[in-house]
Design an enzyme around this catalytic site. Structure first.
Site, PDB file in Angstrom:
ATOM      1  N   ARG A  55       0.851  -1.206   0.000  1.00 45.26           N
ATOM      2  CA  ARG A  55       0.000   0.000   0.000  1.00 45.26           C
ATOM      3  C   ARG A  55       0.880   1.247   0.000  1.00 45.26           C
ATOM      4  NH1 ARG A  55      -2.294   0.692   5.079  1.00 45.26           N
ATOM      5  NH2 ARG A  55      -1.135  -0.895   6.216  1.00 45.26           N
ATOM      6  N   SER A 105      11.743  10.019   8.016  1.00 53.90           N
ATOM      7  CA  SER A 105      10.601  10.935   8.118  1.00 53.90           C
ATOM      8  C   SER A 105      11.098  12.297   8.588  1.00 53.90           C
ATOM      9  CB  SER A 105       9.589  10.406   9.125  1.00 53.90           C
ATOM     10  OG  SER A 105       8.620  11.406   9.410  1.00 53.90           O
ATOM     11  N   TYR A 131       7.901   7.298  17.260  1.00 53.99           N
ATOM     12  CA  TYR A 131       8.104   7.347  15.800  1.00 53.99           C
ATOM     13  C   TYR A 131       9.320   8.209  15.440  1.00 53.99           C
ATOM     14  CZ  TYR A 131       6.731   8.029  10.877  1.00 53.99           C
ATOM     15  OH  TYR A 131       6.693   8.069   9.502  1.00 53.99           O
ATOM     16  N   LYS A 151      12.754   7.051  13.554  1.00 51.60           N
ATOM     17  CA  LYS A 151      13.190   7.616  12.275  1.00 51.60           C
ATOM     18  C   LYS A 151      14.543   8.327  12.414  1.00 51.60           C
ATOM     19  CE  LYS A 151       9.684   6.198   9.829  1.00 51.60           C
ATOM     20  NZ  LYS A 151       9.852   5.231   8.726  1.00 51.60           N
TER      21      LYS A 151
HETATM   22  P1  NAP Z   1       1.024   2.656   5.100  1.00 50.48           P
HETATM   23  O1  NAP Z   1       0.144   3.084   3.970  1.00 50.48           O
HETATM   24  O2  NAP Z   1       0.439   2.481   6.447  1.00 50.48           O
HETATM   25  O3  NAP Z   1       1.795   1.313   4.656  1.00 50.48           O
HETATM   26  C1  NAP Z   1       2.682   0.710   5.550  1.00 50.48           C
HETATM   27  C2  NAP Z   1       3.282  -0.520   4.904  1.00 50.48           C
HETATM   28  O4  NAP Z   1       4.148  -1.171   5.856  1.00 50.48           O
HETATM   29  C3  NAP Z   1       2.221  -1.554   4.520  1.00 50.48           C
HETATM   30  O5  NAP Z   1       2.642  -2.196   3.336  1.00 50.48           O
HETATM   31  C4  NAP Z   1       2.277  -2.534   5.696  1.00 50.48           C
HETATM   32  O6  NAP Z   1       1.843  -3.850   5.373  1.00 50.48           O
HETATM   33  C5  NAP Z   1       3.774  -2.538   5.998  1.00 50.48           C
HETATM   34  N1  NAP Z   1       4.041  -3.036   7.344  1.00 50.48           N
HETATM   35  C6  NAP Z   1       3.530  -2.583   8.521  1.00 50.48           C
HETATM   36  N2  NAP Z   1       4.010  -3.311   9.550  1.00 50.48           N
HETATM   37  C7  NAP Z   1       4.848  -4.235   9.003  1.00 50.48           C
HETATM   38  C8  NAP Z   1       5.669  -5.266   9.552  1.00 50.48           C
HETATM   39  N3  NAP Z   1       5.702  -5.519  10.868  1.00 50.48           N
HETATM   40  N4  NAP Z   1       6.392  -6.023   8.701  1.00 50.48           N
HETATM   41  C9  NAP Z   1       6.351  -5.786   7.385  1.00 50.48           C
HETATM   42  N5  NAP Z   1       5.615  -4.833   6.786  1.00 50.48           N
HETATM   43  C10 NAP Z   1       4.865  -4.056   7.605  1.00 50.48           C
HETATM   44  O7  NAP Z   1       2.220   3.697   5.310  1.00 50.48           O
HETATM   45  P2  NAP Z   1       2.857   4.784   4.331  1.00 50.48           P
HETATM   46  O8  NAP Z   1       2.264   6.092   4.662  1.00 50.48           O
HETATM   47  O9  NAP Z   1       2.872   4.293   2.931  1.00 50.48           O
HETATM   48  O10 NAP Z   1       4.343   4.807   4.932  1.00 50.48           O
HETATM   49  C11 NAP Z   1       5.438   4.109   4.333  1.00 50.48           C
HETATM   50  C12 NAP Z   1       6.721   4.569   5.001  1.00 50.48           C
HETATM   51  O11 NAP Z   1       6.852   5.977   4.843  1.00 50.48           O
HETATM   52  C13 NAP Z   1       6.761   4.298   6.504  1.00 50.48           C
HETATM   53  O12 NAP Z   1       8.064   3.943   6.887  1.00 50.48           O
HETATM   54  C14 NAP Z   1       6.397   5.637   7.102  1.00 50.48           C
HETATM   55  O13 NAP Z   1       6.891   5.783   8.402  1.00 50.48           O
HETATM   56  C15 NAP Z   1       7.059   6.565   6.112  1.00 50.48           C
HETATM   57  N6  NAP Z   1       6.521   7.922   6.141  1.00 50.48           N
HETATM   58  C16 NAP Z   1       5.211   8.159   5.805  1.00 50.48           C
HETATM   59  C17 NAP Z   1       4.724   9.471   5.843  1.00 50.48           C
HETATM   60  C18 NAP Z   1       3.325   9.804   5.483  1.00 50.48           C
HETATM   61  O14 NAP Z   1       2.948  11.000   5.610  1.00 50.48           O
HETATM   62  N7  NAP Z   1       2.494   8.878   5.013  1.00 50.48           N
HETATM   63  C19 NAP Z   1       5.580  10.515   6.223  1.00 50.48           C
HETATM   64  C20 NAP Z   1       6.892  10.222   6.561  1.00 50.48           C
HETATM   65  C21 NAP Z   1       7.358   8.926   6.503  1.00 50.48           C
HETATM   66  P3  NAP Z   1       0.249  -4.212   5.443  1.00 50.48           P
HETATM   67  O15 NAP Z   1      -0.344  -3.642   4.183  1.00 50.48           O
HETATM   68  O16 NAP Z   1       0.221  -5.681   5.490  1.00 50.48           O
HETATM   69  O17 NAP Z   1      -0.279  -3.552   6.696  1.00 50.48           O
END
Ligand code: NAP
Length: 254
Positions: free
Chosen positions: A16, A149, A162, A166
């Protein structure tokens, strides 16, 4: 390796959001993308999301293979990489993207909320990096890109766990970049700001409004905005860049 040879790319959390966009940006005719997902609370839903990533990539002739694996469990990580190596014999790019939030003010934060975030975000990155590094060292070539992040650089109220995870990823990135440079491996981090995914969809509207008001470019980021930076760091074009943090945040941090 030349661009005509087959590339093996590994992306954690590719079912995702940002991880899926990264899988799509790195996929191609000469590239096989392996990704994982892990959501014990909704195994059917997450399998469906992973299937969708696979078919989106298949639609333009690429190959992606998704499987369930928990990045915080060392044995699961070892088996995941063993299976990939048995199929392809190499790992060219690793993107440590899997991550979670468990936001709460420090005084309300439970130990398990601290542990879950540190174990998945930081320890998971350590496990996967270690699992891929030996192969990359033998190849004398590789790219590791860690998704950090903005919170890990500036801190953020409600995100002690968090932000610490990070910030830890940034320290890990710089150290591993120094350790692996002599083997032709680059290690960098991408630090997204406020990106439109499931992770941020759950935030209260008030919080979203405040975040938006802090973005000079006037919109939340798209997963593709982050994926483009990752694609650059995974390409030959970035071969002289290592140990860096690339910010993708619409100007939230200038
Ligand atoms: P997301 O939509 O919640 O997707 C998270 C992904 O991580 C999903 O594929 C999930 O798998 C997987 N995951 C969660 N726990 C896991 C585990 N224990 N082992 C393996 N896979 C696991 O998050 P996102 O927003 O795309 O974020 C992706 C990355 O970007 C993260 O590291 C997040 O901290 C970073 N980030 C995001 C933002 C933001 O604004 N969105 C900002 C800064 C940094 P499932 O689908 O099976 O749950």
């Amino acid at each position: 390796m030349s661009d005509r040879e087959k590339r093996t790319v590994v992306v954690t959390g590719g079912s995702r959001g940002i991880g899926r966009a990264i899988c799509l940006s790195l996929a191609g005719r000469n590239t096989k993308v392996y990704f994982n997902y892990f959501s014990p609370a909704d195994p059917a839903g997450e399998k469906a999301a992973a299937d969708e990533t696979e078919s989106l990539i298949a639609n333009f002739g690429g190959i992606a293979v998704g499987s369930s694996m928990n990045v915080m469990a060392e044995e699961e990580v070892a088996l995941f990489f063993k299976n990939i190596l048995a199929e392809t014999g190499r790992i060219d790019v690793l993107v440590n993207n899997a991550g979670i939030t468990r936001d709460k003010l420090l005084l309300r934060m439970k130990e398990n909320e601290w542990d879950d975030v540190i174990n998945i975000n930081l320890k998971g990155t350590f496990h996967c990096t270690k699992a891929a590094a030996r192969t990359m060292m033998n190849q004398r070539q590789g790219r590791i890109i860690n998704i950090a992040s903005l919170s890990g650089v500036t801190g953020n109220i409600g995100q002690a766990n968090y932000a610490a995870s990070k910030a830890g990823i940034i320290g890990l990135t710089k150290t591993v970049a120094k350790e692996l440079a002599q083997r032709g491996i680059t290690v960098n981090a991408v630090a997204p700001g406020f990106i439109d995914t499931d992770m941020t969809a759950v935030l209260p509207d008030k919080v979203k409004e405040v975040m938006l008001s802090q973005i000079p470019l006037g919109r939340p980021g798209k997963p593709e905005d982050v994926a483009e930076a990752v694609a650059f760091l995974a390409s030959e074009k970035s071969s002289y860049i290592t140990g860096q943090v690339i910010h993708v945040n619409g100007g939230m941090y200038i």
